[in-house]
Design an enzyme around this catalytic site. Structure first.
Site, mmCIF file in Angstrom:
data_model
loop_
_atom_site.group_PDB
_atom_site.id
_atom_site.type_symbol
_atom_site.label_atom_id
_atom_site.label_comp_id
_atom_site.label_asym_id
_atom_site.label_seq_id
_atom_site.Cartn_x
_atom_site.Cartn_y
_atom_site.Cartn_z
ATOM 1 N N LYS A 38 -9.565 14.400 3.263
ATOM 2 C CA LYS A 38 -10.041 13.414 2.302
ATOM 3 C C LYS A 38 -10.252 12.085 3.010
ATOM 4 C CE LYS A 38 -8.353 10.665 -1.369
ATOM 5 N NZ LYS A 38 -7.223 10.232 -2.143
ATOM 6 N N CYS B 63 0.923 6.644 -2.677
ATOM 7 C CA CYS B 63 0.469 7.346 -3.892
ATOM 8 C C CYS B 63 1.026 6.668 -5.139
ATOM 9 C CB CYS B 63 0.969 8.791 -3.955
ATOM 10 S SG CYS B 63 0.341 9.882 -2.699
ATOM 11 N N HIS C 297 -14.229 2.220 -0.067
ATOM 12 C CA HIS C 297 -15.120 2.909 0.875
ATOM 13 C C HIS C 297 -16.080 3.798 0.082
ATOM 14 C CE1 HIS C 297 -12.666 6.440 0.177
ATOM 15 N NE2 HIS C 297 -11.575 5.793 0.579
ATOM 16 N N CYS D 39 4.556 12.816 3.001
ATOM 17 C CA CYS D 39 3.572 13.014 1.927
ATOM 18 C C CYS D 39 2.382 13.811 2.459
ATOM 19 C CB CYS D 39 3.102 11.660 1.415
ATOM 20 S SG CYS D 39 1.675 11.777 0.339
ATOM 21 N N HIS E 70 -0.902 11.415 2.411
ATOM 22 C CA HIS E 70 -1.009 10.270 3.320
ATOM 23 C C HIS E 70 -0.380 10.479 4.689
ATOM 24 C CE1 HIS E 70 -1.817 8.335 -0.568
ATOM 25 N NE2 HIS E 70 -2.658 7.652 0.153
ATOM 26 N N CYS F 173 6.427 8.382 -2.901
ATOM 27 C CA CYS F 173 5.415 7.996 -1.909
ATOM 28 C C CYS F 173 4.817 6.667 -2.331
ATOM 29 C CB CYS F 173 4.315 9.057 -1.808
ATOM 30 S SG CYS F 173 2.939 8.488 -0.771
ATOM 31 N N LYS G 128 -8.644 5.096 3.918
ATOM 32 C CA LYS G 128 -8.391 4.035 4.902
ATOM 33 C C LYS G 128 -7.155 4.367 5.728
ATOM 34 C CE LYS G 128 -11.280 0.671 3.804
ATOM 35 N NZ LYS G 128 -12.125 -0.156 4.565
ATOM 36 N N HIS H 50 -14.946 5.414 -3.294
ATOM 37 C CA HIS H 50 -14.912 4.557 -4.485
ATOM 38 C C HIS H 50 -16.327 4.270 -4.976
ATOM 39 C CE1 HIS H 50 -11.301 3.621 -2.031
ATOM 40 N NE2 HIS H 50 -10.712 3.875 -3.183
#
Ligand code: MSP
Length: 711
Positions: free
Chosen positions: A317, A139, A17, A160, A163, A136, A320, A20
């Site tokens: 943050k 991660c 996305h 986590c 996430h 996780c 996805k 990146h």
């Protein structure tokens, strides 16, 4: 002289996305800037293809892990081509894949070196032990207490913090890297090389993390629990920890440990690298990686440079997993490449987090690019076309013309002009080398404003009416054109397409990508050169229309899912829209399949589902909205005092009158938001059908009361 820059290698379980893309844009900009200075540069990016996450994504999608990685890589490559970041467009040199055999060989060699090493305190760097901890999967890391939230129920695993997913309890035999023995060595490294970790604030964070004491690091998992990975040399019951494998890519990509060197471009030639990454993975790069390198006896990287994260309007943050990612196909469809590059570099203060909003992107494009640089370029060139027969005029102001020129507000002394411009250029280059892209671009735009002002003050259109003012007119236009030449050279790394286009329109034929800004000299734009065809650089973006289209994509008929499920990347552009005059040249192309977006099929548990308040509703009124082709404004009775008002992106497929009286499903606790000036107080559910994502409204075969909950 050589220069080696890397981006992280991205996980192959999910599609990229804006986040990146941002790292790629920054790395590409730095690489272009070095190349422009004549430094032989190697730019590496790629994918991280091992580990439990990819294994799980593959299982969900019913394919092998390698097929899963191939699928994501295919998308990545098309995406980088569409944004002009691939090799063919002067971007990265190698797209690294950790599933390639040469990487296995290199990592094996690296592991063996570490396995033989002693720590600075004289112990074995690697040892076998038992590990138990909270892991996780998204991660791919064990989590320490400050990295997870404990559940109120002691029988439930913690969550986590990144996430918001449950952690796994893992206990197994494992190889350990004796990180705890490296604290002093690392602190010495940070002390002796002040520019090793950048920016400064990040360096301080890393230092205090290490000073707080380090724990040994588990660097393998049993093959029975993680099979998708590189086997530990001489102990194939163990799979290497994915970060050990992934970090080493920076060495193997350029030939480390690859005897045959078939893919090698020269480890000796390019190492050490500048590693660029988001601050989310700074610790892996600034603590673990230098320690591994110390153990393996490999020289430390040139620098570890961490940028901030793009966050959503609520400060989370972008990811996805959280469903708040800015999709690349939307950016690709609505914005010129250079506008995205400019925005990323200008709006995000390097190193700090930035909030992304499409409105800001449109505003910046319109003000700084369409009205700013683009307008300066087209007004200057159009006047040269009109008043100078399309040829670059003379810059010289004969003595007798000095006074009128001065009166017209033109700086007649060449040395003064050069000094001003050279100072701005030096500042620009300094900020750029410091990663302060935003400030560098501000410097450049100060030049744009200055020249704009010179033109407005001198009024060439009036000068042209008076033949005695000919030399002043020439001098004004020469100054503007020569400044544009400087700007196009300076801006090339940040905006390669626009820069090339300005250069071409000035009638210049050499390669702007290899002109070092430091070597620019005032007055080298040759007189008499026939300028090229004058075309707009950045067409204005119609904000209301574009926002409406984007919002419809996001909100219409449940298309939040459909946008994710049918990612599309436009084909490689022969001519970037930045210079081709708009949308017309962009031929779109679907490149991915419908069912297989990795990462979308993440399981949720029943408590997650219970958060969504789904109600039966009856449509009471429905009407079209002026100037919004896709939106219908409907009111729906969901058993409340007053019907809800909802905007739905279904206008192309449903006649308003046919909806009245229909029973539908409404997401009742969706945060209200305003579209086109109307508040939408919920969302209706619809299937998304076919390539176009045609909405088909969910409904009931039996009679149900308004307001009934769906469970
Ligand atoms: N595979 C590891 C990296 C191994 S490198 C040896 C990984 N992959 S990742 O796919 O999660 O990519 C993380 C990186 O993507 C970040 O460090 C950053 O470069 C980029 N970004 C991902 N999301 C981002 C934002 N929201 N904002 C800015 N950059 C982001 O970690």
């Amino acid at each position: 002289m050589t220069f080696y820059i890397t981006t992280p290698i991205y996980y192959a379980n999910t599609l990229p996305h804006l986040g990146h893309l941002y790292t790629m844009i920054v790395a590409d900009t730095i690489a272009r800037s070095k190349r422009q200075q004549g430094i032989e540069t190697f730019f590496l990016t790629g994918t991280d293809e091992h580990g439990i996450n990819i294994e799980r994504a593959a299982q969900r999608n019913n394919r092998t892990p390698k097929a899963q990685a191939d699928y994501v890589v295919d998308y990545f490559k098309k995406m980088t081509a569409a944004f002009g970041l691939d090799t063919a467009h002067g971007g990265y040199d190698i797209f690294m894949r950790t599933t390639e055999p040469f990487h296995y060989e290199g990592v094996g060699e690296f592991w063996r070196r570490v396995a033989k090493a002693k720590t600075p305190k004289g112990n074995d760097a690697l040892y076998k032990g038992h590990y138990e901890g909270w892991f996780c999967a998204p991660c791919a890391a064990y989590k320490t207490e400050d990295e997870y939230a404990k559940s109120d129920n002691p029988n439930e695993p913690p969550t986590c913090l990144v996430h918001e997913t449950k952690l796994d309890r893992v206990s197994e035999e494992s190889y350990f890297f004796r990180l705890s023995d490296y604290d002093e060595a690392l602190l010495n490294l940070y002390e002796s090389r002040a520019d090793f970790v950048r920016p400064e604030a990040r360096r301080n964070e890393v230092k205090s993390f290490v000073a707080g004491g380090l724990q040994d690091l588990s660097v393998s998992r049993l093959r029975s629990s993680v099979s998708w990975g590189i086997p530990v040399p001489d102990d194939p019951q163990h799979t290497m920890y994915v970060w050990f494998d992934a970090l080493t890519n920076y060495l193997t990509a350029i030939g480390f440990g690859n005897e045959r060197r078939d893919r090698a471009v020269g480890f000796e030639k390019f190492w050490p690298a500048l590693h660029l990454m988001g601050k989310d993975i700074l610790r892996f790069h600034a603590v673990y990686w230098p320690a591994f390198l110390m153990a393996a006896g490999v020289e430390q990287p040139r620098a570890i440079v961490a940028h901030g994260m793009w966050v959503d309007p609520t400060g989370r943050k972008m990811s996805k997993t959280l469903g708040n990612a800015i999709e690349l196909d939307v950016l690709n469809k609505y914005f010129p490449i250079d506008a995205i590059r400019y925005f990323c570099l200008r709006d995000m203060v390097f190193g700090q987090d930035g909030r992304f909003g499409y409105e800001n992107l449109i505003d910046r494009t319109n003000s700084d690019l369409a009205s700013g640089l683009g307008n300066l370029s087209s007004r200057t060139l159009t006047m040269i076309q009109r008043y100078c027969d399309g040829r670059i005029p003379s810059r010289l102001i004969p003595d007798e013309a000095r006074l009128p020129a001065k009166r017209a507000g033109v700086e007649t002394d060449d040395a003064t002009v050069l000094k001003l411009l050279a100072q701005a250029r030096d500042q620009f280059v300094k900020h750029f080398d410091d990663f302060s892209f935003s400030r560098a671009l501000e410097e450049a735009w100060a030049i744009v404003s200055r020249v704009d002002k010179m033109i407005s003050d001198a009024r060439p259109w009036d000068l042209a009416k008076d033949s005695s003012q000919r030399q002043t007119l020439n001098a004004v236009l020469y100054r503007a054109a020569e400044t544009l030449r400087w700007l196009s050279v300076m801006l090339y790394p940040a905006m390669p397409n626009a820069s090339r286009e300005i250069y071409k329109q000035l009638g210049l034929i050499d390669e702007v990508s290899i002109i070092d800004p430091a070597a620019l000299r005032w007055g080298e734009l040759p007189e008499g050169v026939q300028i090229g065809e004058v075309k707009p650089l950045f067409p204005r973006i119609d904000k209301a229309k574009t926002m409406e289209e984007i919002e419809n994509r996001e909100s219409g008929g449940g298309s939040q899912e459909s946008a994710e499920q049918r990612p599309e990347v436009r084909g490689q552009r022969s001519e970037p829209p930045a210079v081709a005059g708009g949308q017309a040249t962009r031929s779109g192309q679907h490149v991915t399949e419908a069912d297989a977006v990795p990462g979308v099929a993440n399981y949720i548990d029943i408590t997650d589902f219970a958060k969504i308040d789904l109600r039966v509703g009856e449509v009471k009124t429905a009407e079209r909205i002026p100037k919004a082709d896709k939106l219908l404004l409907i009111t729906v009775d969901i058993g409340e005092e007053k019907p809800r008002q909802i905007l739905a992106g279904i206008a192309e497929y449903y006649e308003p009158k046919n909806l009245i009286g229909r029973k539908i499903v409404v997401v009742a606790n969706l945060k209200p938001r305003t579209l086109r000036g109307y508040e939408s107080q919920g969302m209706l559910l619809a299937a998304s059908v076919g390539d176009e994502g045609k909405p088909v409204i969910a409904t009931f075969a039996e009679d149900v009361p308004n307001g009934a909950r769906l469970k």
